[in-house]
Design an enzyme around this catalytic site. Structure first.
Site, short mmCIF file in Angstrom:
data_model
loop_
_atom_site.label_atom_id
_atom_site.label_comp_id
_atom_site.label_asym_id
_atom_site.label_seq_id
_atom_site.Cartn_x
_atom_site.Cartn_y
_atom_site.Cartn_z
N HIS A 161 41.98 36.28 46.55
CA HIS A 161 42.92 36.34 45.43
C HIS A 161 44.00 35.31 45.64
O HIS A 161 44.42 35.06 46.78
CB HIS A 161 43.55 37.74 45.34
N ASP A 165 37.95 43.60 41.54
CA ASP A 165 36.60 43.53 40.97
C ASP A 165 35.52 43.96 41.94
O ASP A 165 34.38 44.21 41.52
CB ASP A 165 36.31 42.09 40.50
N1 CMC Z 1 34.14 33.66 49.14
C1 CMC Z 1 34.11 32.68 50.07
N2 CMC Z 1 35.13 31.82 50.28
C2 CMC Z 1 36.22 31.94 49.50
C3 CMC Z 1 36.32 32.94 48.52
C4 CMC Z 1 35.23 33.82 48.35
N3 CMC Z 1 35.27 34.80 47.43
N4 CMC Z 1 37.51 32.84 47.88
C5 CMC Z 1 38.14 31.81 48.47
N5 CMC Z 1 37.36 31.27 49.45
C6 CMC Z 1 37.71 30.18 50.36
C7 CMC Z 1 37.65 28.83 49.69
O1 CMC Z 1 36.37 28.25 49.83
C8 CMC Z 1 38.72 28.07 50.44
O2 CMC Z 1 38.19 27.74 51.71
P1 CMC Z 1 38.68 26.36 52.47
O3 CMC Z 1 40.12 26.61 52.81
O4 CMC Z 1 37.77 26.26 53.64
O5 CMC Z 1 38.49 25.27 51.45
C9 CMC Z 1 39.80 29.14 50.69
O6 CMC Z 1 39.08 30.38 50.72
C10 CMC Z 1 40.87 29.19 49.61
O7 CMC Z 1 40.22 29.29 48.35
P2 CMC Z 1 40.83 28.79 46.97
O8 CMC Z 1 39.73 28.48 46.03
O9 CMC Z 1 41.85 27.71 47.23
O10 CMC Z 1 41.61 30.08 46.48
P3 CMC Z 1 42.20 30.29 45.04
O11 CMC Z 1 43.49 31.00 45.24
O12 CMC Z 1 42.22 29.03 44.26
O13 CMC Z 1 41.13 31.23 44.33
C11 CMC Z 1 39.95 33.12 43.62
C12 CMC Z 1 41.28 32.59 44.16
C13 CMC Z 1 40.12 34.59 43.23
C14 CMC Z 1 39.53 32.33 42.36
C15 CMC Z 1 38.87 32.97 44.73
O14 CMC Z 1 39.23 33.72 45.86
C16 CMC Z 1 37.49 33.37 44.23
O15 CMC Z 1 36.80 32.55 43.65
N6 CMC Z 1 37.06 34.66 44.47
C17 CMC Z 1 35.80 35.09 43.95
C18 CMC Z 1 35.94 35.39 42.45
C19 CMC Z 1 36.70 36.68 42.22
O16 CMC Z 1 36.46 37.68 42.86
N7 CMC Z 1 37.61 36.64 41.23
C20 CMC Z 1 38.40 37.81 40.83
C21 CMC Z 1 39.85 37.64 41.13
S1 CMC Z 1 40.78 39.18 41.02
C22 CMC Z 1 40.71 39.62 39.37
C23 CMC Z 1 41.51 38.75 38.48
O17 CMC Z 1 42.69 38.50 38.74
O18 CMC Z 1 40.96 38.31 37.48
#
Ligand code: CMC
Length: 462
Positions: A304, A361
């Protein structure tokens, strides 16, 4: 007491910036005058460190896993409250008295039908249209049927709020009926908000839906935990669209569109797809975790932008899973897979070092599945829950005298000044568009998917 921060630039410039302190002690550098004083703007892609407004609606502490609506902890609201009460709380700032609740419920009831002519629109959609595409279109169409005055009075505003909270639910149920090719079931004055929705979804001319109070309570809690989450992607979309003073129905439709994506509301659907594919592949989840760690996919329902510990909503959903799926005849092997995945991920340095914990989720789809809500309706349910939050932000913004149109800046990285070349004399050249490398969410590995998304890059197989 007022605070400020000094910014020293290497050109020998120094400027003082005020620090704004929120009611829970959060500190923010107020950069309103930064450009005027120094010529600098801030660069914060994806708004990772930007507070876009001051808001009194929801407090969220990502490191401590705290979520409160108007000061009330989400755990208490999910356990003791009703969705309609929470909607009122978000909108108007306090829990309603019994008289206020009665009035609010009554206006919701009297606003629950959509204009009969709108039913024809449903017929024009293909039968297999995703219910989110119907929802976003229909909600925007409400603007044509329920004209909004230029400066809505308090009564107009109350009616707009009631229309949207109530009619998003009606449209959602009608979309589902369209999807399965059954006649719509109209809302009833005799039923409460959640029961009404379940009845519209599952009753038919040939059978009455039997309400199960545990399911009703679970859906009530689902809607409550989704009702607001401060400046998330869809709420920011609502605030940005609303700041132009666009029609409120179009504004909420913008929120619904933003919610649809799998990084946001669409993730609840993806989690079930992931659990299903793990279940069918015979993998105990380890292969999937390895694929997530090597960036071939993401562990859906994990991570998140704000929470760096357990999402408190995930804990509520998990508890509810135990309650619902622990009932005789209700068990779901996917819940066991989810718990094993969570345990494995939380003992793995990849996830721990990045503070990746279950988000709402991860378990919410299992609740919806247990309630018989079809897969394609998961994000629609999220939208029903989030509508009061979007409206509360729209309302807060329109009553803020200092509110201006949202208009971020950018840093231009394209070509410098060029002269126009007539078409016949242009040499073939490649356009040097600079692209920022970004971490792309790859989807669940193709071999795990029942229905790969053709619009996505084919992920490498694991
Ligand atoms: N699985 C594997 N690796 C992950 C995941 C995951 N679910 N989420 C983040 N990472 C890694 C990402 O690859 C990155 O690694 P590195 O530092 O080596 O490059 C690091 O963690 C930071 O990720 P980010 O993409 O910069 O994080 P973000 O804050 O931009 O994204 C997120 C947040 C929720 C989009 C992401 O964690 C994600 O895609 N999660 C899966 C989708 C999900 O469950 N979404 C629902 C969010 S909660 C409900 C809502 O608010 O809508």
């Amino acid at each position: 007491m007022s605070y400020s921060a000094n910014l020293r630039l290497d050109v020998g410039q120094e400027t003082e910036l005020p620090v704004f302190i929120g009611s829970e002690g959060e500190r923010a550098l107020d950069i309103d005058k930064l450009r005027a004083g120094t010529g600098l703007v801030t660069l914060d892609e994806s708004f990772g460190n930007t507070a876009s407004c001051r808001s009194a609606i929801t407090y969220l502490h990502g490191e401590k896993g705290i979520l409160r609506y108007r000061g009330y902890p989400i755990e208490e609201l999910a356990e003791k409250s009703r969705f309609v009460e929470v909607a009122y709380l978000l909108m108007y700032g306090d829990l309603p008295t019994s008289g206020q609740l009665e009035d609010f419920s009554s206006i919701l009831n009297s606003s629950s039908l959509i204009h009969e002519d709108m039913r024809h629109f449903f017929l024009a959609f293909p039968n297999n249209a995703h219910p989110m595409s119907l929802l976003t279109t229909m909600v925007a169409s409400l603007s044509a049927f329920y004209p909004v005055p230029e400066n809505p009075s308090d009564e107009d505003e109350a009616q707009i709020i009631a229309n949207l909270v109530s009619q998003v639910r009606t449209i959602a149920a009608f979309s589902y009926k369209k999807f399965i090719g059954e006649p719509v079931v109209y809302p009833s004055y005799k039923l409460r908000f959640v029961e009404n929705f379940l009845n519209m979804m599952f009753s038919s001319p040939v059978s009455n839906y039997q309400q199960d109070q545990d399911i009703v309570k679970a859906i009530e809690a689902f809607l409550i935990v989704h009702a607001d989450h401060e400046q998330n992607c869809s709420t920011s979309a609502v605030r940005i669209a609303g700041s132009s003073l666009a029609n409120v129905y179009a504004v909420i439709s913008a929120g619904i569109s933003a919610l649809w994506g799998r990084r946001h509301g669409g993730a609840n659907q993806e989690v079930i797809a992931m659990l299903k594919t793990i279940q069918h592949s015979g993998d105990d989840g380890r292969l999937f975790l390895e694929a997530a760690k090597s960036k071939k996919t993401r562990l859906m329902g994990f991570g998140h932008r704000i929470y760096k510990t357990f999402d408190p909503r995930a804990l509520i959903m998990k508890k509810l899973c135990h309650r619902i799926l622990g009932k005789p005849g209700m068990s779901d092997p996917m819940f066991d897979i989810a718990m094993r995945l969570e345990e494995a991920a939380l003992s793995d340095d990849y996830f721990l070092s990045r503070n990746l914990y279950p988000n709402v989720d991860f378990y919410s789809g299992l609740i919806l599945k247990a309630a018989g809500i079809p897969f394609d309706m998961f994000t629609v349910l999220f939208a029903i829950g989030r509508t009061p939050g979007w409206l509360a932000h729209w309302r807060e913004m329109r009553h803020d005298a200092g509110n201006r149109i949202a208009r971020p800046r950018q840093i231009y990285i394209g070509p410098g000044l060029r002269s126009y070349i007539p078409v016949g004399t242009r040499e073939k050249h490649s356009v040097g568009v600079m692209r920022r490398t970004s971490t792309k969410i790859s989807r669940i590995p193709e071999k795990y998917l029942d229905h790969p998304d053709p619009g996505d890059e084919a992920p490498e197989s694991v």
